[in-house]
Design a protein around this motif. Structure first.
Motif, mmCIF file in Angstrom:
data_model
loop_
_atom_site.group_PDB
_atom_site.id
_atom_site.type_symbol
_atom_site.label_atom_id
_atom_site.label_comp_id
_atom_site.label_asym_id
_atom_site.label_seq_id
_atom_site.Cartn_x
_atom_site.Cartn_y
_atom_site.Cartn_z
ATOM 1 N N LYS A 234 2.656 -10.855 14.274
ATOM 2 C CA LYS A 234 2.930 -11.983 13.253
ATOM 3 C C LYS A 234 1.538 -12.121 12.439
ATOM 4 O O LYS A 234 1.462 -12.466 11.157
ATOM 5 N N VAL A 235 0.317 -12.189 12.979
ATOM 6 C CA VAL A 235 -0.748 -12.267 12.251
ATOM 7 C C VAL A 235 -1.122 -11.609 11.257
ATOM 8 O O VAL A 235 -1.571 -11.787 10.041
ATOM 9 N N LEU A 236 -0.955 -10.170 11.693
ATOM 10 C CA LEU A 236 -1.249 -9.146 10.597
ATOM 11 C C LEU A 236 -0.170 -9.027 9.575
ATOM 12 O O LEU A 236 -0.295 -8.637 8.531
ATOM 13 N N GLN A 237 1.125 -9.197 9.819
ATOM 14 C CA GLN A 237 1.932 -9.409 8.825
ATOM 15 C C GLN A 237 1.834 -10.332 7.891
ATOM 16 O O GLN A 237 2.076 -10.364 6.654
ATOM 17 N N ASP A 238 1.192 -11.522 8.225
ATOM 18 C CA ASP A 238 0.688 -12.903 7.228
ATOM 19 C C ASP A 238 -0.362 -12.118 6.379
ATOM 20 O O ASP A 238 -0.522 -12.570 5.068
ATOM 21 N N ALA A 239 -1.297 -11.583 7.174
ATOM 22 C CA ALA A 239 -2.371 -11.043 6.379
ATOM 23 C C ALA A 239 -1.870 -9.806 5.298
ATOM 24 O O ALA A 239 -2.215 -9.665 4.327
ATOM 25 N N ALA B 293 -7.263 -1.691 5.802
ATOM 26 C CA ALA B 293 -7.650 -2.206 6.939
ATOM 27 C C ALA B 293 -6.696 -3.005 7.825
ATOM 28 O O ALA B 293 -6.436 -2.932 9.204
ATOM 29 N N VAL B 294 -6.016 -3.838 6.994
ATOM 30 C CA VAL B 294 -5.057 -4.811 7.658
ATOM 31 C C VAL B 294 -3.768 -3.890 8.236
ATOM 32 O O VAL B 294 -3.347 -4.075 9.279
ATOM 33 N N ALA B 295 -3.389 -2.888 7.350
ATOM 34 C CA ALA B 295 -2.329 -2.225 7.382
ATOM 35 C C ALA B 295 -2.626 -1.180 8.709
ATOM 36 O O ALA B 295 -1.613 -0.969 9.735
ATOM 37 N N PHE B 296 -3.912 -0.507 8.865
ATOM 38 C CA PHE B 296 -4.267 0.369 9.681
ATOM 39 C C PHE B 296 -4.185 -0.475 11.263
ATOM 40 O O PHE B 296 -3.540 -0.072 12.268
ATOM 41 N N GLU B 297 -4.549 -1.749 11.203
ATOM 42 C CA GLU B 297 -4.757 -2.453 12.726
ATOM 43 C C GLU B 297 -3.126 -2.810 12.828
ATOM 44 O O GLU B 297 -2.765 -2.835 14.189
ATOM 45 N N LEU B 298 -2.363 -3.064 11.887
ATOM 46 C CA LEU B 298 -0.854 -3.243 12.237
ATOM 47 C C LEU B 298 -0.224 -1.969 12.939
ATOM 48 O O LEU B 298 0.360 -2.467 13.906
ATOM 49 N N GLY B 299 -0.489 -0.926 12.330
ATOM 50 C CA GLY B 299 -0.209 0.304 13.063
ATOM 51 C C GLY B 299 -0.750 0.520 14.339
ATOM 52 O O GLY B 299 0.058 0.605 15.434
ATOM 53 N N THR B 300 -1.875 0.232 14.784
ATOM 54 C CA THR B 300 -2.341 0.134 16.264
ATOM 55 C C THR B 300 -1.653 -0.671 17.181
ATOM 56 O O THR B 300 -1.374 -0.479 18.248
ATOM 57 N N VAL B 301 -1.305 -1.850 16.566
ATOM 58 C CA VAL B 301 -0.720 -3.071 17.416
ATOM 59 C C VAL B 301 0.656 -2.451 17.690
ATOM 60 O O VAL B 301 1.289 -2.518 18.701
ATOM 61 N N SER C 135 5.436 4.355 10.511
ATOM 62 C CA SER C 135 5.621 4.164 8.936
ATOM 63 C C SER C 135 4.634 3.211 8.459
ATOM 64 O O SER C 135 4.138 3.382 7.322
ATOM 65 N N THR C 136 4.110 2.507 9.345
ATOM 66 C CA THR C 136 2.739 1.599 8.795
ATOM 67 C C THR C 136 1.704 2.746 8.375
ATOM 68 O O THR C 136 0.787 2.484 7.479
ATOM 69 N N PHE C 137 1.365 3.979 9.344
ATOM 70 C CA PHE C 137 0.072 4.624 8.936
ATOM 71 C C PHE C 137 0.620 5.630 7.767
ATOM 72 O O PHE C 137 -0.215 5.828 7.032
ATOM 73 N N ARG C 138 1.861 5.861 7.694
ATOM 74 C CA ARG C 138 2.134 6.543 6.606
ATOM 75 C C ARG C 138 1.806 5.728 5.257
ATOM 76 O O ARG C 138 1.402 6.152 4.216
ATOM 77 N N SER C 139 2.100 4.471 5.146
ATOM 78 C CA SER C 139 1.978 3.518 4.237
ATOM 79 C C SER C 139 0.325 3.720 3.774
ATOM 80 O O SER C 139 0.112 3.623 2.530
ATOM 81 N N VAL C 140 -0.266 3.492 4.680
ATOM 82 C CA VAL C 140 -1.992 3.803 4.479
ATOM 83 C C VAL C 140 -2.346 5.176 3.866
ATOM 84 O O VAL C 140 -2.855 5.127 2.860
ATOM 85 N N LEU C 141 -1.429 5.995 4.362
ATOM 86 C CA LEU C 141 -1.913 7.615 3.871
ATOM 87 C C LEU C 141 -1.219 7.648 2.396
ATOM 88 O O LEU C 141 -1.677 8.324 1.520
ATOM 89 N N ASP C 142 -0.210 7.034 2.179
ATOM 90 C CA ASP C 142 0.538 7.145 0.884
ATOM 91 C C ASP C 142 -0.719 6.416 -0.328
ATOM 92 O O ASP C 142 -0.429 7.104 -1.435
ATOM 93 N N ARG C 143 -1.343 5.434 -0.034
ATOM 94 C CA ARG C 143 -2.398 4.793 -0.798
ATOM 95 C C ARG C 143 -3.531 5.986 -0.794
ATOM 96 O O ARG C 143 -4.227 5.910 -1.814
ATOM 97 N N ASP D 155 -6.658 10.616 1.766
ATOM 98 C CA ASP D 155 -7.932 11.264 2.594
ATOM 99 C C ASP D 155 -8.233 10.136 3.592
ATOM 100 O O ASP D 155 -9.445 10.422 4.050
ATOM 101 N N ASN D 156 -7.504 9.260 3.920
ATOM 102 C CA ASN D 156 -8.046 8.254 4.867
ATOM 103 C C ASN D 156 -8.119 8.962 6.506
ATOM 104 O O ASN D 156 -7.320 9.424 7.289
ATOM 105 N N ALA D 157 -9.244 9.494 6.815
ATOM 106 C CA ALA D 157 -9.363 10.435 8.232
ATOM 107 C C ALA D 157 -8.942 9.348 9.276
ATOM 108 O O ALA D 157 -8.410 10.006 10.128
ATOM 109 N N THR D 158 -9.491 8.315 9.476
ATOM 110 C CA THR D 158 -9.000 7.570 10.511
ATOM 111 C C THR D 158 -7.579 7.285 10.618
ATOM 112 O O THR D 158 -7.097 7.607 11.929
ATOM 113 N N ALA D 159 -6.908 7.085 9.753
ATOM 114 C CA ALA D 159 -5.271 7.144 9.636
ATOM 115 C C ALA D 159 -4.780 8.382 10.027
ATOM 116 O O ALA D 159 -3.750 8.412 10.925
#
Length: 664
Positions: A495-500, A509-517, A529-537, A540-544
């Protein structure tokens, strides 16, 4: 220094297109024979001045003063003649005489303002015999007199006077007074070369970067000389792409300007992204290649670009060149430490930095070598090597040298947490948060220690309160979500991360943390799906890439796809031990044991205190039948950080491996 030289340096002779006008207020029409003759002598003095007959002009003005001692313009004009002759005392006397008669006399004020302006810049005050005051008082007097000389109530003032007054405002820090004065002058005198840069300096001093940008954006098309200044203001606003664009335009005019090219490379590094990093690297190579004697700064920046591009060997070589140029500066060692860290060569970091820190640590009188920039790197290396006492001692040294630095306090707390020394960690965290009550990172560390000491609710409350105060900072949401997730309160974390995410839709960073949760809550579809959204943007996000690849490997799903993600992550960061572990684990799950062993060995050698990595390495060794090596890896896992492992399960693995050892 002669006054005439100082006056010229102040730009009060021919720096503006408008010529200096004299006698702007002439005596009124004569009322008596005596004043009529004074008027004639005054006009004669003017004509003689125009014919460069200063001696004759002085004589005529003196006769005029005798005939009409109440006409302020006469001694004022005589003061101007003395000033041109560099007769400072006579000029001051005549100007003061004029102001006694008429305090607002423009020429008298101009002469005194000019003299005091020159005196304020002089290291040896020529007026000392008159009991002149300190240089700063001379500056105040110069401003007072020139403000009177520039008063618009008597008509438009000489632009040279206004230009000098603007310079004095800048020197006095009165930037808001300088800005309107300079704006008018620059508009009225388009050929004045110094004006635009003075206005830029005034905007800078006033802290009005955005106003400066607006003004410069309008001017740079007609005056490309201002492009570096525009780029500089973009930098102050952290508008890195705009700054790079302005420097690129400036370089079109001066392609060989090494300073411009170096500054261009620096903003490209700040802008980030592989394309910009590549441009920065290439620009810096051009600067270094064109220089007969390479300088440290371009080499240092080149090392940074190479490291971030994954060219760690080249980054190390460039850093060593910086050290060779100046071994008494810490910045070459700093770049070297970062290059070695990028390869996770932590023992090499210790070997390089420890002797240097020891050499300069005790030289309190040598302020040119600031060991505080190296101590954190040395502490990190000790920590990664599992030498926690040395890490803590090193960070404590850094803390003593920089007691106000919240980042250093955080390093010290983290080292104590890694060493499981929670009492000193909590004490340090409380003190650091009290000293820096708005520092979210320190609050997150305090919450982490509270959880480790069995008080997770206190940590959650701390970060809930922090979010109320810092609702405009994405890290406040991320920090609270992390402690919720660690307390298995996954719904609240989501809920906190969706608000963010709603508030900061483009924040990866917000999307990545939501993926980990989502992953920790075993909601794998939403996590993916969340990690893919990070990679769409950011492809080259190596951490994702690593997280998504490892998540698939851990579940044993779509392992070829997992390997592709992880291989790409390692192309971006070739020596990242965590990424090597992920790839090795994906190969293990694919039953490609040789490839698994190769990658996991590299990871385990780098991160010897990482319990998960040592456990993974033990698993592949056991499957290869190398039971004695597997037992050693499992033992390191038990002795490591203990994160995300089941010690009971590892004990079972050790017993099973021992049973399969050859009988002695």
């Amino acid at each position: 220094m002669k006054l005439a030289v100082l006056v010229a340096a102040l730009g009060m002779t021919t720096s503006l297109a408008a010529a200096q006008t004299r006698g702007q207020r002439q005596p009124a029409a004569p009322a008596t024979d005596k004043t009529a003759e004074a008027y004639n002598q005054f006009l004669l003095g003017h004509r003689l001045e125009e014919n460069d007959d200063d001696a004759g002009a002085i004589a005529a003005y003196k006769r005029a003063m005798e005939l009409d001692p109440q006409a302020a313009d006469i001694p004022a004009e005589l003061a101007a003649v003395y000033l041109r002759q560099n007769k400072v005392q006579d000029a001051m006397s005549m100007a003061e005489a004029a102001l006694k008669i008429e305090p607002l006399n423009r020429e008298g004020n101009r002469v005194l303002g000019t003299i005091y302006a020159a005196l304020s810049e002089s290291t040896q005050d020529p007026a000392r015999a008159r009991g002149a005051a300190r240089t700063d008082e001379n500056l105040d007097k110069a401003i007072k007199y020139l403000e009177a000389a520039a008063d618009k109530s008597a008509g438009e003032a000489d632009p040279n006077v206004r230009a000098t007054l603007a310079r004095l405002y800048i020197r006095a820090g009165s930037f808001d007074k300088a800005i309107p004065l300079l704006t008018d002058l620059v508009n009225q005198e388009p050929g004045w070369q110094d004006g635009p840069m003075m206005l830029v300096e005034a905007y800078s001093g006033a802290g009005r970067s955005r106003d400066a940008i607006t003004w410069l954006e309008e001017r740079t098309t007609e005056d490309p000389r201002l492009l570096p200044a525009l780029a500089d203001f973009y930098e102050r606003e952290r508008r890195w792409d705009d700054a790079a664009g302005a420097y690129a335009r400036a370089l079109q005019r001066a392609p060989r300007n090494a300073d411009l090219k170096t500054r261009y490379a620096a903003v490209l590094l700040n802008a980030g992204g592989r394309e910009n990093l590549g441009k920065a690297r290439d620009a810096l190579k051009e600067v270094i290649g064109a220089s007969r004697s390479p300088e440290a700064r371009p080499l240092y920046l080149l090392s940074q670009a190479q490291r971030r591009l994954g060219e760690s060997a080249d980054a190390e070589a460039s850093a060593r060149k910086v050290i060779a140029l100046n071994a008494k500066s810490p910045w070459g060692y700093y770049a070297l430490a970062e290059a070695l860290e990028s390869r996770h060569a932590y023992q090499a970091v210790v070997d390089e930095l420890a002797p240097v820190v020891a050499e300069y640590r005790g030289k309190s009188g040598d302020r040119s070598f600031d060991v505080t920039v190296l101590l954190p790197h040395l502490g990190f290396a000790y920590q990664e090597l599992g030498q926690f006492d040395k890490a803590i001692a090193t960070f404590d040294d850094a803390r003593k040298l920089s007691p106000e630095d919240p980042a250093v306090a955080g390093y010290y707390i983290e080292a104590n947490i890694a060493a499981k020394k929670y009492a000193p960690a909590l004490e340090a965290a409380k003190a650091a948060v009290a000293q820096n009550p708005d520092d979210l990172r320190l609050m997150r560390l305090q919450a982490q220690v509270l959880k480790a000491t069995g008080k997770p609710d206190q940590g959650i409350t701390l970060l809930e309160d922090a979010l109320k105060k810092h609702g405009d900072d994405p890290m406040a949401y991320i920090s609270l979500a992390q402690v919720y997730s660690e307390a298995d309160r996954h719904d609240q974390a989501v809920k906190v991360l969706q608000d963010a995410k709603t508030k900061f839709p483009g924040d990866d960073a917000v999307a990545f943390e939501l993926g980990t949760v989502y992953d920790k809550a075993k909601n794998f579809a939403d996590a993916e799906s969340t990690f893919r959204s990070v990679l769409d943007r950011d492809p080259d996000n190596a951490t994702a890439l690593n997280y998504l690849g490892y998540m698939l490997a851990e579940r044993g799903e779509r392992l070829d796809e997992s390997v592709r993600y992880l291989t790409k992550a390692l192309e971006i960061e070739p020596d990242n031990g965590s990424f090597l572990d992920s790839l090795g684990w994906a190969y293990y799950k694919s039953d490609k044991l040789d490839l698994a062993e190769t990658n996991l060995k590299k990871a385990a050698d780098q991160l010897r205190t990482n319990s998960v990595i040592q456990d993974h390495y033990g698993d592949v060794l056991a499957k290869l039948g190398r039971f004695d090596e597997a037992i050693a890896a499992y033992t390191r896992a038990l002795a490591g950080d203990g994160d995300s492992i089941d010690k009971g399960e590892i004990d079972k693995k050790i017993r099973a491996a021992k049973q399969k050892l050859p009988k002695k």
